[in-house]
Design a protein around this motif. Structure first.
Motif, mmCIF file in Angstrom:
data_model
loop_
_atom_site.group_PDB
_atom_site.id
_atom_site.type_symbol
_atom_site.label_atom_id
_atom_site.label_comp_id
_atom_site.label_asym_id
_atom_site.label_seq_id
_atom_site.Cartn_x
_atom_site.Cartn_y
_atom_site.Cartn_z
ATOM 1 N N LEU A 80 -142.718 -29.991 0.793
ATOM 2 C CA LEU A 80 -143.270 -29.006 -0.397
ATOM 3 C C LEU A 80 -144.102 -29.325 -1.014
ATOM 4 N N THR A 81 -143.045 -31.229 -1.109
ATOM 5 C CA THR A 81 -143.456 -31.929 -2.498
ATOM 6 C C THR A 81 -144.855 -32.560 -1.852
ATOM 7 N N ALA A 82 -145.624 -32.058 -0.653
ATOM 8 C CA ALA A 82 -147.167 -32.164 -0.518
ATOM 9 C C ALA A 82 -147.734 -32.011 -0.666
ATOM 10 N N VAL A 83 -147.696 -30.876 -1.697
ATOM 11 C CA VAL A 83 -148.817 -29.641 -2.546
ATOM 12 C C VAL A 83 -148.284 -29.479 -3.542
ATOM 13 N N ILE A 84 -146.896 -29.596 -4.029
ATOM 14 C CA ILE A 84 -146.525 -29.516 -5.354
ATOM 15 C C ILE A 84 -145.946 -30.220 -6.126
ATOM 16 N N PRO A 85 -145.911 -30.551 -7.055
ATOM 17 C CA PRO A 85 -144.413 -31.243 -7.597
ATOM 18 C C PRO A 85 -143.580 -31.235 -7.566
ATOM 19 N N LEU A 86 -142.007 -32.118 -7.182
ATOM 20 C CA LEU A 86 -141.464 -32.050 -6.641
ATOM 21 C C LEU A 86 -139.869 -31.847 -7.383
ATOM 22 N N THR A 87 -140.321 -31.346 -8.596
ATOM 23 C CA THR A 87 -139.534 -30.179 -9.335
ATOM 24 C C THR A 87 -139.644 -29.439 -9.700
ATOM 25 N N ALA A 88 -141.567 -28.605 -9.620
ATOM 26 C CA ALA A 88 -141.317 -27.581 -9.351
ATOM 27 C C ALA A 88 -141.243 -26.788 -8.184
ATOM 28 N N ALA A 89 -140.613 -27.995 -6.607
ATOM 29 C CA ALA A 89 -140.053 -27.292 -5.873
ATOM 30 C C ALA A 89 -139.224 -27.045 -5.713
ATOM 31 N N LEU A 90 -138.240 -27.439 -6.603
ATOM 32 C CA LEU A 90 -136.632 -26.508 -7.012
ATOM 33 C C LEU A 90 -136.822 -25.627 -7.208
ATOM 34 N N ALA A 91 -137.687 -24.465 -7.516
ATOM 35 C CA ALA A 91 -137.508 -23.498 -7.758
ATOM 36 C C ALA A 91 -136.995 -22.938 -6.513
ATOM 37 N N VAL A 92 -137.159 -23.191 -5.602
ATOM 38 C CA VAL A 92 -136.909 -22.518 -4.221
ATOM 39 C C VAL A 92 -135.500 -22.386 -4.258
ATOM 40 N N PRO A 93 -134.576 -24.027 -4.132
ATOM 41 C CA PRO A 93 -133.716 -23.300 -4.814
ATOM 42 C C PRO A 93 -132.172 -22.495 -5.457
ATOM 43 N N LEU A 94 -133.209 -22.592 -6.110
ATOM 44 C CA LEU A 94 -132.941 -21.602 -7.977
ATOM 45 C C LEU A 94 -133.348 -20.393 -7.639
ATOM 46 N N VAL A 95 -134.607 -20.096 -6.617
ATOM 47 C CA VAL A 95 -134.769 -17.905 -6.655
ATOM 48 C C VAL A 95 -133.369 -18.325 -5.104
ATOM 49 N N LEU A 96 -133.448 -18.568 -4.010
ATOM 50 C CA LEU A 96 -132.565 -18.729 -3.386
ATOM 51 C C LEU A 96 -130.519 -18.615 -3.899
ATOM 52 N N THR A 97 -130.628 -19.317 -4.815
ATOM 53 C CA THR A 97 -129.307 -18.799 -5.075
ATOM 54 C C THR A 97 -128.660 -18.243 -5.843
ATOM 55 N N LEU A 98 -129.830 -17.351 -7.094
ATOM 56 C CA LEU A 98 -130.011 -15.969 -7.237
ATOM 57 C C LEU A 98 -129.468 -15.205 -5.994
ATOM 58 N N ALA A 99 -130.159 -14.972 -5.367
ATOM 59 C CA ALA A 99 -130.005 -14.061 -3.931
ATOM 60 C C ALA A 99 -128.368 -14.284 -4.040
ATOM 61 N N CYS A 100 -128.105 -15.072 -4.010
ATOM 62 C CA CYS A 100 -126.802 -16.040 -2.716
ATOM 63 C C CYS A 100 -125.731 -14.709 -3.763
ATOM 64 N N ALA A 101 -125.987 -14.933 -4.922
ATOM 65 C CA ALA A 101 -125.168 -14.215 -6.429
ATOM 66 C C ALA A 101 -125.526 -12.548 -6.348
ATOM 67 N N ALA A 102 -126.270 -12.380 -5.501
ATOM 68 C CA ALA A 102 -126.658 -10.485 -5.626
ATOM 69 C C ALA A 102 -125.615 -10.227 -3.956
#
Length: 439
Positions: free
Chosen positions: A410-432
């Motif tokens: 993902l860092t090839a197309v977006i900044p590394l910090t922005a790519a951390l949205a992936v684990p953020l969303v997935l961990t929210l899904a785990c909470a559900a």
């Protein structure tokens, strides 16, 4: 209710499993800290090393898949003894390698043993946890982290003292064999003991069914099983070759139970995949994220991984007590919410102290989830507990490998910090999906 006195052999078994987890962490760290020296000796490039590390990971996956059925058949104690001895011997292999081919063989053998030990020591940990009748799985995983930290310190001290890689790994292997010889006699046998206190949320489905049957000997399911045995003994079949109605119904129920068990294992594996993906992302990318996003020094960036690993280790030491108070579902749900909040803080933070707080939140939030998943997988009941656990391990381990790679792509197309949205969303899904660890 008074406290339950734990039998001495169970306490010794717990210490032995602590030792197995610690040994696993120490020997893995011994390989990691010597990677620069080993690459210099073998002459492999960074790109070749990445392929060899993937080979080692693939061998570990094979070891996990083989270890489950083997532990169910021969017992986790036997497999812990074999796997711990194997990695104690094969840890020397990378130090003796002279080129890419010999290093590949050495890492494949070491990875195979590591995967087998991962499954077998967790299966043994489930037996000990069941004997204690309360959550203790997270503390075992904390000992792995502590062992890895201790191994890195010992390896660094040996390098500072001028020891050769071969000598250091040889001493580590001899120590590993000695520790294995001491711990194996105290591990629990093939048949897991019953819990002395039988807490409600630790009773397996199988145990609940057995308890129900003991209170209602003439229940339809019990009668059906009795008629199935009678039909089998007398070879009495319905006209046309079919089984009696109750027997056919029981077979259908058993197929349904197997289907539900498979779905449960797959669901546990998916949650483990996400949690280990998030853990891998934090471990591999936290320091670089701080360096790139905040333009800090290398020392400042290193604090990010330190904050994450320190709170994860601390969290695993306290997670058992918290799980005993609020249950495994709450541990996974609120832990993943805390981790998601941590990723959000990291993404939004413009200051180093706040970013370090975010990575610390990630470590604390992710600390207790994976042990709860493995404990649940090992307590599904039946005769395939270790096989179930190996399947969950395999799926979860793929997340540990895929997470860092996914972020890298993902860092090839977006900044590394922005790519951390992936684990953020997935961990929210785990909470559900936290109810998957209900027992």
């Amino acid at each position: 209710m008074g406290s339950v006195t734990i039998d001495r052999r169970f306490r010794l078994a717990r210490v032995a499993v602590f030792a197995a987890f610690t040994l696993n962490g120490v020997l893995l760290a011994m390989w990691v800290v010597h990677i620069p020296a080993i690459t210099d000796r073998t002459g492999v490039s960074a790109s070749t090393l990445s392929v060899l590390v993937l080979l080692m990971a693939g061998a570990a996956l094979v070891g996990m898949r083989l270890a489950g059925p083997a532990a169910d058949r021969f017992g986790s104690r036997t497999l812990v003894a074999s796997a711990a001895s194997a990695i104690s011997v094969t840890v020397l292999g990378p130090g003796l390698a002279t080129d890419a081919v010999t290093l590949a063989i050495a890492l494949a053998c070491f990875g195979l043993g590591m995967g087998a030990l991962d499954v077998s020591m967790n299966a043994q940990a489930v037996h000990v946890e069941r004997a204690y009748g309360r959550p203790i799985m997270s503390s075992f995983h904390a000992m792995f982290s502590a062992g890895a930290f201790a191994g890195s310190l010992v390896g660094a001290a040996a390098q500072h003292a001028g020891w050769s890689t071969q000598l250091t790994l040889l001493c580590a292997g001899i120590t590993g064999l000695s520790v294995t010889a001491l711990l194996v006699p105290h591990l629990l046998g093939h048949t897991p003991p019953e819990s002395p206190s039988h807490p409600e949320h630790y009773d397996s489905v199988e145990a609940q069914l057995m308890d129900s049957a003991s209170h209602d000997a003439d229940s339809p399911a019990t009668a059906g099983r009795r008629r199935l045995r009678d039909a089998s003994d007398s070879t009495e079949l319905r006209p046309g070759g079919g089984l009696p109605d109750d027997s056919a119904r029981l077979c259908t129920d058993q197929r349904g139970e197997r289907r539900r068990r498979t779905q449960k294992v797959f669901s546990l594996g998916c949650v483990a995949f996400v949690l280990l993906l998030a853990e891998g992302v934090a471990a591999d990318w936290s320091a670089l994220q701080v360096r790139e996003h905040l333009d800090t020094s290398e020392a400042g960036a290193a604090l990010a991984f330190g904050a994450f690993s320190a709170t994860m280790t601390f969290g695993r030491f306290i997670a058992d007590r918290v799980s005993g108070a609020i249950g495994p579902v709450a541990i996974v749900r609120y832990g993943t919410l805390l981790a998601a909040a941590g990723f959000a803080v990291v993404i939004a933070s413009p200051w180093l102290p706040l970013t370090l707080l975010g990575w610390a939140m990630c470590g604390l939030g992710l600390a207790g989830g994976v042990p709860q998943i493995f404990s649940t997988a090992g307590n599904l009941g039946g005769t395939t507990a270790a096989t179930d656990m190996s399947r969950v391990f395999t799926i979860g381990y793929l997340g540990l490998l895929a997470g860092p790679a996914m972020i890298g792509w993902l860092t090839a197309v977006i900044p590394l910090t922005a790519a951390l949205a992936v684990p953020l969303v997935l961990t929210l899904a785990c909470a559900a999906a936290a109810n998957v660890v209900s027992r």
